[in-house]
Design a protein around this motif. Structure first.
Motif, PDB file in Angstrom:
ATOM      1  N   ASP A 199       0.673  -1.184  -0.002  1.00  0.00           N
ATOM      2  CA  ASP A 199       0.188  -0.059  -0.029  1.00  0.00           C
ATOM      3  C   ASP A 199       0.917   1.259   0.040  1.00  0.00           C
ATOM      4  O   ASP A 199       0.382   2.376   0.199  1.00  0.00           O
ATOM      5  CB  ASP A 199      -0.971   0.045   1.320  1.00  0.00           C
ATOM      6  N   GLU A 200       2.453   1.035  -0.018  1.00  0.00           N
ATOM      7  CA  GLU A 200       3.184   2.026  -0.120  1.00  0.00           C
ATOM      8  C   GLU A 200       2.986   2.781  -1.488  1.00  0.00           C
ATOM      9  O   GLU A 200       2.604   2.453  -2.311  1.00  0.00           O
ATOM     10  CB  GLU A 200       4.448   1.812   0.285  1.00  0.00           C
ATOM     11  N   LEU A 201       3.532   4.198  -1.252  1.00  0.00           N
ATOM     12  CA  LEU A 201       3.543   5.323  -2.488  1.00  0.00           C
ATOM     13  C   LEU A 201       4.402   4.405  -3.489  1.00  0.00           C
ATOM     14  O   LEU A 201       5.465   3.805  -3.057  1.00  0.00           O
ATOM     15  CB  LEU A 201       3.809   6.541  -2.040  1.00  0.00           C
ATOM     16  N   GLY A 202       4.139   4.727  -4.882  1.00  0.00           N
ATOM     17  CA  GLY A 202       4.982   4.267  -5.798  1.00  0.00           C
ATOM     18  C   GLY A 202       6.349   5.003  -5.764  1.00  0.00           C
ATOM     19  O   GLY A 202       7.550   4.196  -6.019  1.00  0.00           O
ATOM     20  N   LYS A 203       6.664   6.195  -5.147  1.00  0.00           N
ATOM     21  CA  LYS A 203       7.966   6.749  -5.300  1.00  0.00           C
ATOM     22  C   LYS A 203       8.780   5.945  -3.979  1.00  0.00           C
ATOM     23  O   LYS A 203       9.895   5.719  -4.264  1.00  0.00           O
ATOM     24  CB  LYS A 203       7.880   8.283  -4.752  1.00  0.00           C
ATOM     25  N   VAL A 204       8.004   5.785  -3.029  1.00  0.00           N
ATOM     26  CA  VAL A 204       8.741   5.038  -1.762  1.00  0.00           C
ATOM     27  C   VAL A 204       9.142   3.550  -2.165  1.00  0.00           C
ATOM     28  O   VAL A 204      10.450   3.280  -2.166  1.00  0.00           O
ATOM     29  CB  VAL A 204       7.851   5.096  -0.583  1.00  0.00           C
ATOM     30  N   LEU A 205       8.446   2.872  -3.036  1.00  0.00           N
ATOM     31  CA  LEU A 205       8.588   1.426  -3.544  1.00  0.00           C
ATOM     32  C   LEU A 205       9.714   1.612  -4.734  1.00  0.00           C
ATOM     33  O   LEU A 205      10.763   0.887  -4.664  1.00  0.00           O
ATOM     34  CB  LEU A 205       7.421   0.956  -4.058  1.00  0.00           C
ATOM     35  N   ALA A 206       9.942   2.670  -5.450  1.00  0.00           N
ATOM     36  CA  ALA A 206      10.619   2.860  -6.529  1.00  0.00           C
ATOM     37  C   ALA A 206      12.101   2.959  -5.961  1.00  0.00           C
ATOM     38  O   ALA A 206      13.159   2.515  -6.208  1.00  0.00           O
ATOM     39  CB  ALA A 206      10.211   3.926  -7.329  1.00  0.00           C
ATOM     40  N   ALA A 207      12.329   3.729  -4.816  1.00  0.00           N
ATOM     41  CA  ALA A 207      13.681   4.063  -3.975  1.00  0.00           C
ATOM     42  C   ALA A 207      13.992   2.814  -3.462  1.00  0.00           C
ATOM     43  O   ALA A 207      15.124   2.468  -3.552  1.00  0.00           O
ATOM     44  CB  ALA A 207      13.223   5.178  -3.137  1.00  0.00           C
ATOM     45  N   ARG A 208      12.890   1.898  -2.847  1.00  0.00           N
ATOM     46  CA  ARG A 208      13.325   0.696  -2.414  1.00  0.00           C
ATOM     47  C   ARG A 208      14.160  -0.389  -3.299  1.00  0.00           C
ATOM     48  O   ARG A 208      14.982  -0.816  -3.022  1.00  0.00           O
ATOM     49  CB  ARG A 208      12.295   0.104  -1.479  1.00  0.00           C
ATOM     50  N   PHE A 209      13.371  -0.402  -4.403  1.00  0.00           N
ATOM     51  CA  PHE A 209      13.873  -1.508  -5.216  1.00  0.00           C
ATOM     52  C   PHE A 209      14.581  -0.832  -6.256  1.00  0.00           C
ATOM     53  O   PHE A 209      15.142  -1.575  -7.304  1.00  0.00           O
ATOM     54  CB  PHE A 209      12.602  -1.942  -6.069  1.00  0.00           C
ATOM     55  N   GLY A 210      14.921   0.203  -6.489  1.00  0.00           N
ATOM     56  CA  GLY A 210      16.025   0.952  -7.450  1.00  0.00           C
ATOM     57  C   GLY A 210      15.542   1.024  -8.732  1.00  0.00           C
ATOM     58  O   GLY A 210      16.055   0.742  -9.580  1.00  0.00           O
ATOM     59  N   VAL A 211      14.204   1.303  -9.001  1.00  0.00           N
ATOM     60  CA  VAL A 211      13.503   1.429 -10.338  1.00  0.00           C
ATOM     61  C   VAL A 211      12.817   2.849 -10.344  1.00  0.00           C
ATOM     62  O   VAL A 211      12.843   3.595  -9.245  1.00  0.00           O
ATOM     63  CB  VAL A 211      12.679   0.149 -10.319  1.00  0.00           C
ATOM     64  N   THR A 212      12.148   3.042 -11.520  1.00  0.00           N
ATOM     65  CA  THR A 212      11.576   4.204 -11.729  1.00  0.00           C
ATOM     66  C   THR A 212      10.091   4.067 -10.937  1.00  0.00           C
ATOM     67  O   THR A 212       9.415   3.039 -11.185  1.00  0.00           O
ATOM     68  CB  THR A 212      11.559   4.396 -13.038  1.00  0.00           C
ATOM     69  N   PRO A 213       9.279   5.262 -10.490  1.00  0.00           N
ATOM     70  CA  PRO A 213       7.963   5.162 -10.458  1.00  0.00           C
ATOM     71  C   PRO A 213       7.258   4.772 -11.550  1.00  0.00           C
ATOM     72  O   PRO A 213       6.042   4.119 -11.119  1.00  0.00           O
ATOM     73  CB  PRO A 213       7.690   6.454  -9.892  1.00  0.00           C
ATOM     74  N   GLN A 214       7.513   5.092 -12.550  1.00  0.00           N
ATOM     75  CA  GLN A 214       6.624   4.513 -13.756  1.00  0.00           C
ATOM     76  C   GLN A 214       6.754   2.931 -13.990  1.00  0.00           C
ATOM     77  O   GLN A 214       5.646   2.338 -14.267  1.00  0.00           O
ATOM     78  CB  GLN A 214       7.233   4.985 -15.170  1.00  0.00           C
ATOM     79  N   LEU A 215       7.913   2.169 -13.631  1.00  0.00           N
ATOM     80  CA  LEU A 215       7.730   0.866 -13.714  1.00  0.00           C
ATOM     81  C   LEU A 215       6.920   0.307 -12.369  1.00  0.00           C
ATOM     82  O   LEU A 215       6.089  -0.687 -12.634  1.00  0.00           O
ATOM     83  CB  LEU A 215       9.371   0.445 -13.247  1.00  0.00           C
ATOM     84  N   ILE A 216       6.873   1.051 -11.318  1.00  0.00           N
ATOM     85  CA  ILE A 216       6.043   0.482 -10.180  1.00  0.00           C
ATOM     86  C   ILE A 216       4.572   0.651 -10.642  1.00  0.00           C
ATOM     87  O   ILE A 216       3.828  -0.353 -10.370  1.00  0.00           O
ATOM     88  CB  ILE A 216       6.214   1.429  -8.956  1.00  0.00           C
ATOM     89  N   SER A 217       4.241   1.804 -11.429  1.00  0.00           N
ATOM     90  CA  SER A 217       2.878   1.919 -11.831  1.00  0.00           C
ATOM     91  C   SER A 217       2.528   0.641 -12.911  1.00  0.00           C
ATOM     92  O   SER A 217       1.646   0.065 -12.864  1.00  0.00           O
ATOM     93  CB  SER A 217       2.665   3.348 -12.622  1.00  0.00           C
ATOM     94  N   LEU A 218       3.577   0.363 -13.805  1.00  0.00           N
ATOM     95  CA  LEU A 218       3.278  -0.706 -14.691  1.00  0.00           C
ATOM     96  C   LEU A 218       3.279  -1.901 -14.137  1.00  0.00           C
ATOM     97  O   LEU A 218       2.287  -2.821 -14.693  1.00  0.00           O
ATOM     98  CB  LEU A 218       4.404  -0.358 -15.828  1.00  0.00           C
ATOM     99  N   VAL A 219       3.874  -1.964 -12.881  1.00  0.00           N
ATOM    100  CA  VAL A 219       3.590  -3.622 -12.369  1.00  0.00           C
ATOM    101  C   VAL A 219       2.413  -3.759 -11.761  1.00  0.00           C
ATOM    102  O   VAL A 219       1.701  -4.524 -11.733  1.00  0.00           O
ATOM    103  CB  VAL A 219       4.999  -3.692 -11.416  1.00  0.00           C
ATOM    104  N   ARG A 220       1.905  -2.731 -11.221  1.00  0.00           N
ATOM    105  CA  ARG A 220       0.704  -2.648 -10.211  1.00  0.00           C
ATOM    106  C   ARG A 220      -0.558  -2.794 -11.308  1.00  0.00           C
ATOM    107  O   ARG A 220      -1.681  -3.259 -10.934  1.00  0.00           O
ATOM    108  CB  ARG A 220       0.580  -1.255  -9.511  1.00  0.00           C
ATOM    109  N   THR A 221      -0.295  -2.087 -12.338  1.00  0.00           N
ATOM    110  CA  THR A 221      -1.562  -2.338 -13.390  1.00  0.00           C
ATOM    111  C   THR A 221      -1.321  -3.543 -14.159  1.00  0.00           C
ATOM    112  O   THR A 221      -2.451  -3.744 -14.872  1.00  0.00           O
ATOM    113  CB  THR A 221      -1.381  -1.077 -14.444  1.00  0.00           C
ATOM    114  N   GLY A 222      -0.215  -4.291 -14.010  1.00  0.00           N
ATOM    115  CA  GLY A 222      -0.308  -5.586 -14.634  1.00  0.00           C
ATOM    116  C   GLY A 222       0.324  -5.541 -16.020  1.00  0.00           C
ATOM    117  O   GLY A 222       0.343  -6.441 -16.870  1.00  0.00           O
ATOM    118  N   LYS A 223       0.565  -4.048 -16.534  1.00  0.00           N
ATOM    119  CA  LYS A 223       1.410  -4.042 -17.853  1.00  0.00           C
ATOM    120  C   LYS A 223       2.827  -4.470 -17.893  1.00  0.00           C
ATOM    121  O   LYS A 223       3.376  -4.898 -19.030  1.00  0.00           O
ATOM    122  CB  LYS A 223       1.335  -2.714 -18.340  1.00  0.00           C
ATOM    123  N   SER A 224       3.500  -4.851 -16.878  1.00  0.00           N
ATOM    124  CA  SER A 224       4.790  -5.283 -16.717  1.00  0.00           C
ATOM    125  C   SER A 224       4.838  -6.237 -15.528  1.00  0.00           C
ATOM    126  O   SER A 224       4.185  -6.135 -14.526  1.00  0.00           O
ATOM    127  CB  SER A 224       5.441  -4.180 -16.308  1.00  0.00           C
TER     128      SER A 224
END
Length: 163
Positions: free
Chosen positions: A125-150
């Motif tokens: 439930d964390e923000l995309g920016k927080v997850l992006a920083a933790r996993f070392g990826v972009t917030p856009q990739l976090i969004s794509l993962v959450r929507t099932g496009k990646s």
């Protein structure tokens, strides 16, 4: 010693063995190994292929067939047309035109995420920016993962082919 044998010996001395690959340790232009021959830079794979296998056909390029980017082993080299290489490179860049197993391999080998991390991202439930920083990826990739496009979960019904 002939010039060809000397050049092959020189190439081997500038490389190291890694499994069945011969990995280039010297200068590369991007991921393309380069060697100076008679004062001019030449692609190492073309030199090795020409000496070990034979002349390269006009309009053809030499590529490596293994997963090691800097491999110059003669048994891992193949000549293909420039058009086929462009098609292969486009498929690598965007994932289209490739077998799903190859896309998975490239993601697992060179990507920062795994399917377990993607599941963790979708469950969080964390923000995309927080997850992006933790996993070392972009917030856009976090969004794509959450929507099932990646990193989409494979469907148990995939391939059943309803008619």
């Amino acid at each position: 010693m002939s010039e060809g044998a000397y050049l092959l010996e020189r190439i081997c001395s500038y490389s190291h063995e890694d499994g069945d690959c011969l990995v280039w340790d010297r200068y590369c232009n991007g991921h393309m190994p380069v060697i100076n021959v008679d004062g001019a830079p030449r692609p190492v794979r073309r030199v090795v292929f020409g000496l070990a296998v034979g002349p390269i056909k006009p309009g053809h390029e030499v590529i490596h067939t293994c997963k090691t980017l800097k491999c110059v082993a003669p048994e891992h080299l193949e000549q293909i047309t420039a058009a086929k290489r462009r098609t292969m490179m486009a498929a690598l860049r965007n994932g289209r035109g490739q077998a799903p197993s190859q896309v998975r391999y490239m993601r697992e080998k060179h990507g920062k995420l795994s399917i377990e991390k993607a599941r963790e991202i979708r469950a969080s439930d964390e923000l995309g920016k927080v997850l992006a920083a933790r996993f070392g990826v972009t917030p856009q990739l976090i969004s794509l993962v959450r929507t099932g496009k990646s990193w989409a979960e494979p469907s148990p019904f995939a391939g059943l082919g309803a008619r």
